[in-house]
Design an enzyme around this catalytic site. Structure first.
Site, PDB file in Angstrom:
ATOM      1  N   HIS A   1       0.901  -1.171   0.059  1.00 12.86           N
ATOM      2  CA  HIS A   1      -0.053   0.061   0.244  1.00 12.86           C
ATOM      3  C   HIS A   1       0.985   1.443   0.019  1.00 12.86           C
ATOM      4  O   HIS A   1       0.447   2.463  -0.247  1.00 12.86           O
ATOM      5  CB  HIS A   1      -0.857   0.055   1.105  1.00 12.86           C
ATOM      6  CG  HIS A   1      -2.413   0.267   0.996  1.00 12.86           C
ATOM      7  ND1 HIS A   1      -2.699   1.441   0.140  1.00 12.86           N
ATOM      8  CD2 HIS A   1      -3.591  -0.384   1.130  1.00 12.86           C
ATOM      9  CE1 HIS A   1      -3.938   1.506   0.030  1.00 12.86           C
ATOM     10  NE2 HIS A   1      -4.495   0.609   0.614  1.00 12.86           N
TER      11      HIS A   1
ATOM     12  N   ASP B   1      -2.501   2.987  -4.260  1.00 12.22           N
ATOM     13  CA  ASP B   1      -3.941   2.909  -3.459  1.00 12.22           C
ATOM     14  C   ASP B   1      -4.603   2.096  -4.325  1.00 12.22           C
ATOM     15  O   ASP B   1      -4.364   1.341  -5.213  1.00 12.22           O
ATOM     16  CB  ASP B   1      -4.329   4.376  -3.483  1.00 12.22           C
ATOM     17  CG  ASP B   1      -3.596   5.223  -2.638  1.00 12.22           C
ATOM     18  OD1 ASP B   1      -2.895   4.861  -1.549  1.00 12.22           O
ATOM     19  OD2 ASP B   1      -3.575   6.705  -2.802  1.00 12.22           O
TER      20      ASP B   1
END
Length: 412
Positions: A383, A387
């Protein structure tokens, strides 16, 4: 002539409105003394013995053991003044007014007595048996009921509560069988070393350093499988399902190059070439061989290289170079007969595509329910690198290529 008096279930306090008859302590025809307990009842609070305030002969009982009796309902009737002797029921014509266990009459020496039967001539001549004392300290009606249900004699238990009070745990211990100790076996300790140790170190580091997330989608792979069969029917080198999926991966990474990367401190390093790792299960454990410059290979070439590396992994002939330098991993856990997984990213890579088994399932196709070959695709990503939008875009492109292989032709 004797006067028959009715004794009803008294108010036992604490707002209780009913009680269950547990055990009758007298029978019809018994002679009872003033304040002698005639019945044992169980309320929502406790088990109590209820004393009758009249002395005389029991002429009737109302209710059976197990019946629920409301407060004020009759329990027994007693013929007052019909006792065979004054010694059997002193002051029989007067009630004590007390109905709770532990309360006696105000007459000196009256005390509490157990029931007295009319003796027969033979019984009068025989020596009177001595009744053993039986005091059981139980306060909870639940404990009494539990003991009755399991046939536990409360008199045989030693209570673990204050002043020997029998608790629920005491009854449960009496009910539960004594566990048989399992034989002690020697502990088997397997050192983490070699390939297994290297994999353990790498996965542990991945969990420590990479904040990963996973997204997934079901895809209709019917056309994908049809195209593969047509390719193989045309002759030439065979194309495996994994080889064709590898070609889809390289096309998807060309569209989303941020995912072919690694994190170095506070920088994302986007790598120029795709070195595709793929999970291979061997007798020595899970290994991830790497196909170099996968972006330059066709589906058939990818299949051939993956086949070579898989065989080398199973024979233990992989070189260190074959196991290092990957930039993206394809994980085909479908070969184990499972649909989905949330795998651990192969450190220091940034993402991994997972492929479940391809199986026939009900599916809505062109507006109608049909049986189609369906696969679950999962995508695990760092992450820090991207995104959900980028991750979802990558996975959707792969799913589109699986559902409509013609989409892939635009990028060939």
């Amino acid at each position: 002539m004797a006067e028959v008096r009715e004794f009803t279930l008294p108010d036992l306090g604490e707002g209780l409105t009913e009680a269950e008859i547990v055990r009758w302590l007298v029978e019809v025809g018994d002679v009872v003394a003033v304040d002698q307990p005639v019945v044992e009842v169980e309320t929502a609070k406790a088990m109590v013995e209820v004393p009758c305030p009249y002395g005389g002969v029991v002429t009737a009982r109302f209710g059976s053991e197990g019946d629920e009796v409301p407060v004020g309902s009759p329990l027994v009737t007693v013929a007052v003044g019909d006792a065979p002797s004054a010694e059997a029921a002193p002051d029989a014509d007067e009630g004590s007014g007390n109905v709770l266990v532990g309360y006696g009459t105000s007459a000196a020496g009256a005390g509490r007595r157990r029931r007295v039967r009319r003796p027969s001539a033979a019984a009068a001549a025989a020596p009177a048996p001595v009744a053993p004392a039986r005091t059981v300290a139980v306060i909870s009606p639940l404990v009494r009921r539990l003991a009755r249900e399991h046939g536990v004699d409360l008199a045989s238990l030693r209570g673990s509560g204050p002043e020997g009070l029998i608790l629920r745990a005491d009854v449960e211990r009496a009910v539960a069988p004594t566990p048989v100790a399992a034989p002690v076996e020697a502990t088997n300790r397997i050192p983490l070393r070699g390939v297994r140790g290297a994999v353990a170190d790498k996965l542990s580091r991945s969990r420590r350093e990479i904040p990963d997330a996973t997204t997934w989608v079901d895809a209709d792979a019917t056309e994908f499988m049809t195209v593969r069969r047509a390719m193989n029917a045309a002759g030439g080198p065979k194309v495996s399902v994994l080889g064709l999926l590898a070609r889809v991966c390289t096309a998807a990474l060309a569209r989303f190059p941020d995912l072919n990367s690694t994190v170095d401190g506070r920088e994302i390093v986007i790598l120029p070439g795709i070195h595709l790792g793929f999970a291979a299960q061997t007798d020595r454990g899970l290994v991830v061989p790497v196909v170099r410059d996968a972006h330059k290979l066709s589906a058939a070439s990818l299949t051939a290289e993956m086949t070579r590396l898989t065989e080398a992994a199973r024979t233990g002939t992989l070189t260190p170079a074959d196991l290092t330098g990957g930039t993206f991993t394809l994980n085909n856990y479908g070969v184990f007969g499972v649909d989905g997984s949330t795998p651990i990213i192969n450190h220091p890579e940034a993402a991994m595509l997972g492929v479940g088994r391809i199986v026939p399932k009900p599916w809505v196709h062109e507006g109608e329910l049909a049986v189609r070959e369906v696969v679950q695709l999962s995508f695990t990503f760092d992450h820090r690198v991207c995104d959900g939008g980028t991750a979802g875009g990558f996975l959707r492109y792969v799913a589109d290529c699986v559902e409509r292989p013609g989409v892939l032709l635009r990028d060939l």
